[in-house]
Scaffold this active site. Sequence first.
Site, PDB file in Angstrom:
ATOM      1  N   LYS A  40       0.834  -1.215   0.000  1.00  0.00           N
ATOM      2  CA  LYS A  40       0.000   0.000   0.000  1.00  0.00           C
ATOM      3  C   LYS A  40       0.866   1.262   0.000  1.00  0.00           C
ATOM      4  O   LYS A  40       2.038   1.207   0.369  1.00  0.00           O
ATOM      5  CB  LYS A  40      -0.918  -0.019   1.229  1.00  0.00           C
ATOM      6  CG  LYS A  40      -0.154   0.042   2.556  1.00  0.00           C
ATOM      7  CD  LYS A  40      -1.066  -0.246   3.736  1.00  0.00           C
ATOM      8  CE  LYS A  40      -0.281  -0.213   5.036  1.00  0.00           C
ATOM      9  NZ  LYS A  40      -1.061  -0.763   6.160  1.00  0.00           N
ATOM     10  N   TYR A 267      15.003  31.513   6.958  1.00  0.00           N
ATOM     11  CA  TYR A 267      13.802  32.233   7.385  1.00  0.00           C
ATOM     12  C   TYR A 267      13.766  32.387   8.899  1.00  0.00           C
ATOM     13  O   TYR A 267      14.122  31.453   9.633  1.00  0.00           O
ATOM     14  CB  TYR A 267      12.547  31.437   6.983  1.00  0.00           C
ATOM     15  CG  TYR A 267      12.211  31.509   5.508  1.00  0.00           C
ATOM     16  CD1 TYR A 267      12.050  32.726   4.863  1.00  0.00           C
ATOM     17  CD2 TYR A 267      12.030  30.335   4.790  1.00  0.00           C
ATOM     18  CE1 TYR A 267      11.725  32.765   3.523  1.00  0.00           C
ATOM     19  CE2 TYR A 267      11.692  30.363   3.445  1.00  0.00           C
ATOM     20  CZ  TYR A 267      11.546  31.592   2.816  1.00  0.00           C
ATOM     21  OH  TYR A 267      11.210  31.625   1.496  1.00  0.00           O
TER      22      TYR A 267
END
Length: 379
Positions: A40, A267
């Site tokens: 999956k 940042y």
Amino acid sequence: MHTPALRPAWVEIDLGRLRQNFARIFAEKPRDLRLLCVVKDNAYGHGAVPVARFAVECGAHALGVVTVDEALALREAGIRAPILLLGERTGAELEICVQHQLTPCLHEPAAAAAFARLCAAAEVKRPFHVEVDTGMSRYGVRWTEGAETIRQLAAVPHLALEGVMSHFAMSDELDKSYALLQLHRFERVLAALQELRLRVPLRHMCNTGGYLDLPQAHFDMVRVGILPLGVYPSKTCRRIPGLEPVMRVLTRVAEIRQLQPGDRVGYGMRYTAREPRRIAVLPVGYGDGYPRVRNQGQVLIHGQRAPIIGGNAMDATMVDITAIPTAKKWDEVVLQGRQGPHEISANEIAQRKRTVCYDVLAGWRSRLPRVYKEGETVP
Ligand SMILES: *Cc1c(COP(=O)(O)O)cnc(C)c1O
């Protein structure tokens, strides 16, 4: 398979290691125990088709996925092995199951009747599994009603009861008390079915943790997803010698800068240089699935750990390479995996991201190209 990386950041999948891991698992597992390989979520980011192909080639009995799209991608790739769909199916999905020979889990008489009507219309008889909820409160019939419901479902024409399964809430930690309670509930359902003389060809309960640590819960088949990828679900579960992680995540140094005292990085000005430092800019960030951190975590350059400084951005991460003077522009950098004597494991990154290693493996975005390497480790 050898797609060249167009971008200096990529996920490397070592197929030689994958093959070796499957060989080790098949060599040590009890002979009669069947293996369903769970692929999956693109085999936890490794690529569902190649992992499924190797699994079947190495002797896996079946494949497991969660969505119908995942199953159809395997069928489109020409994979003919049985595919078990985990979870619940809508009516429209059941129709696709009939067309493409996908095995659903059913645990309600109404859903079984709907599937049976579709099978009757197509003049086929199809297998299904029943999930028994033994204590996870997710999918399946509650264990207290398990045997009676399964008796009803097994009698529906055009359907063949092929399997009865359950799923552990916690199988990979040292404390196995809840897992043993779940096992006890599952065994009671199976004993009641035996009393009803109902034959269940495939009884299965174990994921990787259960396979490794709870041999008394193996029954006829185990469902493993993370194990063949060479990653363990916990620190404490049993180890299989020779298993190695199949995935590495790499990038290259895109820029080198000299910092002067007082220079800020990234940042939010989360890092200020106190003295001259040499840093490398890596062209990856949280937009690639790398955890968003501030002054936390490390990467490997020239086989040495280099600390992340400042806050990383969507597309850039800065690391301090003052201690690695020979590092130069476009040198290879490992974000996850081994380089030289050191390794940054998926579990280490999971701690940084406050999550589990499954989430780290599956969390690398498709923005990072997958590069398949055959490796030299073919057994
Ligand atoms: C994902 C999943 C598995 C595989 O779990 P691993 O720990 O990766 O082996 C097995 N069974 C079910 C029902 C699952 O959802």
